[in-house]
Design an enzyme around this catalytic site. Structure first.
Site, PDB file in Angstrom:
ATOM      1  N   THR A  95       2.230   2.468  -2.794  1.00 13.05           N
ATOM      2  CA  THR A  95       1.757   1.232  -3.408  1.00 13.05           C
ATOM      3  C   THR A  95       1.165   0.366  -2.303  1.00 13.05           C
ATOM      4  O   THR A  95       1.886  -0.108  -1.422  1.00 13.05           O
ATOM      5  CB  THR A  95       2.897   0.480  -4.115  1.00 13.05           C
ATOM      6  N   LYS A 170      -0.878  -0.734 -11.055  1.00 13.99           N
ATOM      7  CA  LYS A 170       0.490  -0.826 -10.525  1.00 13.99           C
ATOM      8  C   LYS A 170       0.868  -2.267 -10.207  1.00 13.99           C
ATOM      9  O   LYS A 170       1.953  -2.732 -10.576  1.00 13.99           O
ATOM     10  CB  LYS A 170       0.608   0.044  -9.269  1.00 13.99           C
ATOM     11  N   LYS A 245       7.341  -6.891  -1.723  1.00 11.33           N
ATOM     12  CA  LYS A 245       6.107  -6.318  -1.204  1.00 11.33           C
ATOM     13  C   LYS A 245       5.056  -6.176  -2.306  1.00 11.33           C
ATOM     14  O   LYS A 245       3.897  -6.574  -2.136  1.00 11.33           O
ATOM     15  CB  LYS A 245       6.379  -4.949  -0.589  1.00 11.33           C
TER      16      LYS A 245
END
Length: 300
Positions: A95, A170, A245
Protein backbone atom coordinates in the site's frame (compact mmCIF):
# COMPACT_ATOMS: atom_id res chain seq x y z
CA UNK A 1 -2.42 -19.30 -14.90
CA UNK A 2 -0.19 -22.35 -15.35
CA UNK A 3 2.30 -23.00 -12.59
CA UNK A 4 5.39 -20.85 -12.85
CA UNK A 5 8.24 -19.53 -10.77
CA UNK A 6 7.13 -16.54 -8.71
CA UNK A 7 9.57 -14.33 -6.83
CA UNK A 8 8.08 -12.84 -3.67
CA UNK A 9 9.87 -9.85 -2.12
CA UNK A 10 8.68 -9.01 1.39
CA UNK A 11 7.87 -12.09 3.48
CA UNK A 12 6.49 -10.47 6.64
CA UNK A 13 3.13 -10.90 8.37
CA UNK A 14 1.25 -10.42 5.10
CA UNK A 15 3.75 -11.48 2.45
CA UNK A 16 4.80 -14.70 4.17
CA UNK A 17 1.40 -16.40 4.19
CA UNK A 18 0.58 -14.99 0.75
CA UNK A 19 3.71 -16.59 -0.67
CA UNK A 20 2.90 -19.83 1.15
CA UNK A 21 -0.48 -19.93 -0.60
CA UNK A 22 1.29 -19.65 -3.95
CA UNK A 23 3.41 -22.66 -2.96
CA UNK A 24 0.23 -24.50 -2.04
CA UNK A 25 -1.16 -23.78 -5.49
CA UNK A 26 1.80 -25.51 -7.11
CA UNK A 27 4.01 -22.55 -7.96
CA UNK A 28 7.74 -22.60 -7.37
CA UNK A 29 8.33 -19.58 -5.13
CA UNK A 30 11.64 -17.86 -4.54
CA UNK A 31 11.75 -15.08 -1.99
CA UNK A 32 13.68 -12.47 -0.09
CA UNK A 33 13.19 -10.47 3.09
CA UNK A 34 15.58 -8.47 5.25
CA UNK A 35 14.21 -10.11 8.43
CA UNK A 36 15.74 -13.40 9.51
CA UNK A 37 12.61 -14.61 11.31
CA UNK A 38 10.51 -13.97 8.21
CA UNK A 39 13.02 -15.89 6.07
CA UNK A 40 13.01 -18.83 8.47
CA UNK A 41 9.20 -19.06 8.41
CA UNK A 42 9.20 -18.77 4.63
CA UNK A 43 11.61 -21.67 4.29
CA UNK A 44 9.36 -23.79 6.50
CA UNK A 45 6.50 -22.98 4.10
CA UNK A 46 8.46 -24.28 1.10
CA UNK A 47 9.77 -20.97 -0.22
CA UNK A 48 13.29 -20.95 -1.67
CA UNK A 49 14.71 -17.93 0.17
CA UNK A 50 17.59 -16.22 -1.63
CA UNK A 51 20.35 -13.97 -0.39
CA UNK A 52 19.12 -10.85 -2.18
CA UNK A 53 16.07 -9.51 -3.99
CA UNK A 54 17.97 -9.52 -7.29
CA UNK A 55 18.87 -13.18 -6.84
CA UNK A 56 15.24 -14.03 -6.03
CA UNK A 57 13.85 -12.53 -9.25
CA UNK A 58 16.39 -14.12 -11.61
CA UNK A 59 14.50 -16.59 -13.78
CA UNK A 60 11.07 -15.81 -12.31
CA UNK A 61 8.08 -15.37 -14.60
CA UNK A 62 6.37 -13.06 -12.10
CA UNK A 63 7.53 -10.89 -9.21
CA UNK A 64 5.20 -9.99 -6.32
CA UNK A 65 6.22 -7.31 -3.83
CA UNK A 66 4.69 -6.64 -0.40
CA UNK A 67 6.67 -3.81 1.17
CA UNK A 68 6.14 -1.20 3.91
CA UNK A 69 6.26 2.01 1.86
CA UNK A 70 6.74 3.58 -1.54
CA UNK A 71 10.35 4.60 -1.01
CA UNK A 72 11.34 1.00 -0.32
CA UNK A 73 9.29 -0.22 -3.29
CA UNK A 74 11.13 2.11 -5.64
CA UNK A 75 14.45 1.12 -4.11
CA UNK A 76 13.71 -2.58 -4.63
CA UNK A 77 12.61 -1.97 -8.22
CA UNK A 78 15.87 -0.12 -8.80
CA UNK A 79 17.71 -3.24 -7.63
CA UNK A 80 15.72 -5.96 -9.36
CA UNK A 81 14.47 -4.66 -12.72
CA UNK A 82 17.79 -5.28 -14.45
CA UNK A 83 18.07 -8.75 -12.89
CA UNK A 84 14.68 -9.95 -14.14
CA UNK A 85 14.19 -11.68 -17.49
CA UNK A 86 12.63 -9.48 -20.22
CA UNK A 87 8.85 -9.34 -20.04
CA UNK A 88 8.61 -10.36 -16.38
CA UNK A 89 5.27 -9.56 -14.77
CA UNK A 90 5.70 -7.24 -11.74
CA UNK A 91 2.75 -7.07 -9.35
CA UNK A 92 3.05 -4.78 -6.32
CA UNK A 93 0.72 -5.60 -3.43
CA UNK A 94 2.11 -2.96 -1.06
CA UNK A 95 0.00 0.00 0.00
CA UNK A 96 1.77 3.12 -1.30
CA UNK A 97 0.91 6.52 -2.71
CA UNK A 98 -0.78 6.51 -6.10
CA UNK A 99 2.13 8.51 -7.51
CA UNK A 100 4.64 5.94 -6.21
CA UNK A 101 2.62 3.08 -7.74
CA UNK A 102 2.57 4.80 -11.11
CA UNK A 103 6.27 5.60 -10.94
CA UNK A 104 7.10 1.98 -10.12
CA UNK A 105 5.00 0.74 -13.03
CA UNK A 106 6.61 3.23 -15.38
CA UNK A 107 10.08 2.08 -14.31
CA UNK A 108 9.16 -1.56 -14.87
CA UNK A 109 7.71 -0.90 -18.32
CA UNK A 110 10.71 1.21 -19.31
CA UNK A 111 12.94 -1.73 -18.35
CA UNK A 112 11.01 -4.04 -20.69
CA UNK A 113 8.63 -5.61 -18.20
CA UNK A 114 4.88 -5.59 -17.47
CA UNK A 115 3.49 -4.08 -14.28
CA UNK A 116 0.45 -3.65 -12.05
CA UNK A 117 -0.48 -2.40 -8.60
CA UNK A 118 -2.65 -4.76 -6.55
CA UNK A 119 -2.97 -3.65 -2.91
CA UNK A 120 -5.03 -5.86 -0.61
CA UNK A 121 -7.70 -5.74 2.04
CA UNK A 122 -8.33 -8.48 4.57
CA UNK A 123 -5.43 -8.32 7.00
CA UNK A 124 -3.27 -11.16 8.27
CA UNK A 125 -6.27 -13.44 8.63
CA UNK A 126 -7.16 -12.96 4.98
CA UNK A 127 -3.55 -13.51 3.95
CA UNK A 128 -3.42 -16.80 5.84
CA UNK A 129 -6.81 -17.97 4.57
CA UNK A 130 -6.19 -16.95 0.96
CA UNK A 131 -9.28 -14.75 1.07
CA UNK A 132 -7.82 -11.29 0.42
CA UNK A 133 -9.54 -8.71 -1.75
CA UNK A 134 -7.11 -7.42 -4.37
CA UNK A 135 -7.64 -4.00 -5.95
CA UNK A 136 -6.00 -4.25 -9.33
CA UNK A 137 -4.59 -1.36 -11.34
CA UNK A 138 -3.28 -2.36 -14.77
CA UNK A 139 -3.91 -2.35 -18.50
CA UNK A 140 -7.00 -4.31 -19.52
CA UNK A 141 -4.85 -6.77 -21.46
CA UNK A 142 -3.06 -7.88 -18.28
CA UNK A 143 -6.07 -8.21 -15.98
CA UNK A 144 -6.92 -11.85 -16.72
CA UNK A 145 -3.35 -13.08 -16.38
CA UNK A 146 -2.78 -11.21 -13.11
CA UNK A 147 -6.11 -12.37 -11.69
CA UNK A 148 -5.06 -15.97 -12.32
CA UNK A 149 -1.74 -15.35 -10.55
CA UNK A 150 -3.46 -13.78 -7.56
CA UNK A 151 -6.22 -16.39 -7.30
CA UNK A 152 -4.52 -18.67 -4.70
CA UNK A 153 -4.23 -15.68 -2.37
CA UNK A 154 -7.61 -14.11 -3.13
CA UNK A 155 -11.24 -14.22 -2.21
CA UNK A 156 -11.87 -11.57 -4.84
CA UNK A 157 -9.90 -9.59 -7.41
CA UNK A 158 -11.42 -6.31 -8.61
CA UNK A 159 -9.92 -4.63 -11.67
CA UNK A 160 -10.26 -0.98 -10.72
CA UNK A 161 -8.72 0.61 -13.80
CA UNK A 162 -5.32 1.58 -15.16
CA UNK A 163 -2.03 1.91 -13.29
CA UNK A 164 -2.54 3.48 -9.85
CA UNK A 165 -6.28 2.74 -9.71
CA UNK A 166 -5.77 -0.14 -7.28
CA UNK A 167 -3.99 2.14 -4.84
CA UNK A 168 -6.68 4.78 -5.26
CA UNK A 169 -9.34 2.24 -4.34
CA UNK A 170 -7.32 1.02 -1.35
CA UNK A 171 -6.79 4.43 0.24
CA UNK A 172 -10.43 5.41 -0.33
CA UNK A 173 -11.58 2.14 1.27
CA UNK A 174 -9.31 2.56 4.28
CA UNK A 175 -10.39 6.15 4.77
CA UNK A 176 -13.92 4.77 5.19
CA UNK A 177 -12.65 2.01 7.49
CA UNK A 178 -10.69 4.34 9.76
CA UNK A 179 -13.54 6.80 10.08
CA UNK A 180 -16.10 4.06 10.71
CA UNK A 181 -13.98 2.42 13.42
CA UNK A 182 -13.68 5.74 15.22
CA UNK A 183 -17.44 6.28 14.98
CA UNK A 184 -18.25 2.76 16.22
CA UNK A 185 -15.76 3.10 19.09
CA UNK A 186 -17.21 6.45 20.13
CA UNK A 187 -20.68 4.91 20.07
CA UNK A 188 -19.62 2.03 22.33
CA UNK A 189 -18.06 4.45 24.83
CA UNK A 190 -21.12 6.70 24.74
CA UNK A 191 -23.30 3.63 25.29
CA UNK A 192 -21.22 2.67 28.32
CA UNK A 193 -21.76 6.10 29.83
CA UNK A 194 -25.50 5.82 29.20
CA UNK A 195 -25.75 2.39 30.83
CA UNK A 196 -26.03 0.41 27.59
CA UNK A 197 -24.28 -2.96 27.48
CA UNK A 198 -21.92 -3.78 24.64
CA UNK A 199 -24.09 -6.71 23.60
CA UNK A 200 -27.29 -4.69 23.52
CA UNK A 201 -25.74 -2.00 21.35
CA UNK A 202 -24.21 -4.62 19.05
CA UNK A 203 -27.51 -6.49 18.69
CA UNK A 204 -29.22 -3.30 17.57
CA UNK A 205 -26.54 -1.68 15.41
CA UNK A 206 -25.43 -4.89 13.68
CA UNK A 207 -28.87 -5.26 12.11
CA UNK A 208 -29.78 -1.58 11.81
CA UNK A 209 -28.47 1.47 9.97
CA UNK A 210 -25.24 1.50 12.00
CA UNK A 211 -24.13 -1.85 10.55
CA UNK A 212 -20.58 -1.87 9.13
CA UNK A 213 -17.52 -4.12 8.90
CA UNK A 214 -15.83 -2.30 11.79
CA UNK A 215 -18.70 -3.44 13.99
CA UNK A 216 -19.69 -6.88 12.73
CA UNK A 217 -16.23 -8.31 11.93
CA UNK A 218 -13.65 -6.22 13.80
CA UNK A 219 -15.79 -5.19 16.79
CA UNK A 220 -13.59 -2.97 19.01
CA UNK A 221 -14.85 -4.36 22.35
CA UNK A 222 -14.55 -7.93 23.67
CA UNK A 223 -17.57 -10.18 23.59
CA UNK A 224 -20.01 -9.58 20.74
CA UNK A 225 -17.70 -10.91 17.97
CA UNK A 226 -15.52 -13.64 19.51
CA UNK A 227 -13.05 -13.63 16.60
CA UNK A 228 -12.32 -9.89 16.74
CA UNK A 229 -8.88 -8.70 17.95
CA UNK A 230 -10.51 -7.13 21.02
CA UNK A 231 -10.81 -10.67 22.42
CA UNK A 232 -7.03 -11.14 22.09
CA UNK A 233 -6.00 -7.95 23.92
CA UNK A 234 -6.19 -6.12 20.56
CA UNK A 235 -3.37 -8.08 18.98
CA UNK A 236 -3.42 -7.18 15.27
CA UNK A 237 -5.09 -7.85 12.89
CA UNK A 238 -4.42 -4.61 11.20
CA UNK A 239 -2.03 -2.58 13.31
CA UNK A 240 -2.59 1.01 14.34
CA UNK A 241 0.67 2.01 12.67
CA UNK A 242 -0.58 0.66 9.34
CA UNK A 243 -3.90 2.44 9.64
CA UNK A 244 -2.08 5.68 10.43
CA UNK A 245 0.12 5.12 7.39
CA UNK A 246 -2.80 4.39 5.05
CA UNK A 247 -4.75 7.38 6.28
CA UNK A 248 -1.64 9.48 5.76
CA UNK A 249 -1.63 8.36 2.13
CA UNK A 250 -5.32 9.21 1.89
CA UNK A 251 -4.74 12.65 3.37
CA UNK A 252 -1.90 13.26 0.91
CA UNK A 253 -4.26 12.37 -1.94
CA UNK A 254 -6.97 14.59 -0.45
CA UNK A 255 -4.61 17.55 -0.37
CA UNK A 256 -3.13 16.91 -3.80
CA UNK A 257 -6.55 16.52 -5.41
CA UNK A 258 -8.22 19.42 -3.58
CA UNK A 259 -10.95 17.16 -2.14
CA UNK A 260 -13.07 18.42 0.75
CA UNK A 261 -12.71 15.46 3.15
CA UNK A 262 -12.99 16.79 6.68
CA UNK A 263 -13.94 13.46 8.29
CA UNK A 264 -11.18 11.53 6.53
CA UNK A 265 -8.61 14.15 7.47
CA UNK A 266 -9.71 14.10 11.11
CA UNK A 267 -9.50 10.29 11.14
CA UNK A 268 -5.90 10.57 9.91
CA UNK A 269 -5.07 13.00 12.72
CA UNK A 270 -6.63 10.77 15.38
CA UNK A 271 -4.92 7.60 14.16
CA UNK A 272 -1.57 9.32 13.82
CA UNK A 273 -1.87 10.43 17.45
CA UNK A 274 -3.05 6.94 18.48
CA UNK A 275 -0.01 5.34 16.86
CA UNK A 276 2.39 7.88 18.35
CA UNK A 277 0.96 7.39 21.84
CA UNK A 278 1.38 3.62 22.10
CA UNK A 279 -1.15 2.17 19.69
CA UNK A 280 1.22 1.46 16.81
CA UNK A 281 1.55 -2.24 17.60
CA UNK A 282 -2.06 -2.82 18.62
CA UNK A 283 -4.98 -3.55 16.34
CA UNK A 284 -6.46 -0.33 15.00
CA UNK A 285 -9.69 -1.12 16.86
CA UNK A 286 -7.84 -0.49 20.14
CA UNK A 287 -8.52 3.20 19.55
CA UNK A 288 -11.68 2.51 21.58
CA UNK A 289 -9.47 2.45 24.69
CA UNK A 290 -8.01 5.86 23.87
CA UNK A 291 -11.50 7.25 23.40
CA UNK A 292 -12.58 5.72 26.73
CA UNK A 293 -9.55 7.10 28.58
CA UNK A 294 -10.01 10.59 27.18
CA UNK A 295 -13.71 10.48 27.97
CA UNK A 296 -12.90 9.57 31.58
CA UNK A 297 -10.38 12.41 31.83
CA UNK A 298 -12.91 14.88 30.45
CA UNK A 299 -15.48 13.80 33.03
CA UNK A 300 -13.12 14.38 35.96
Amino acid sequence: MSTTTVAFIGLGNMGGPMAANLVGAGHTVTGFDVGQEACDKAREAGIDVKGSAAEAVAGAGAVVTMLPNGALLLSVYDEVLAAAAPGTLFVDCSTVAVSDARQAADLAVAAGHRAADAPVSGGVGGAEAGSLTFMLGCDDALAEEITALLDPMAGRVVHCGASGAGQAAKICNNMVLGASMIAISEAFVLGEKLGLTHQAFFDVASTASGQCWALTTNCPVPGPVPTSPANRDWKPGFAGALMAKDLGLARRAVEESGTDAAVGSLAEELYRRFADEGGAGLDFSAIVNTIRERSAATAE
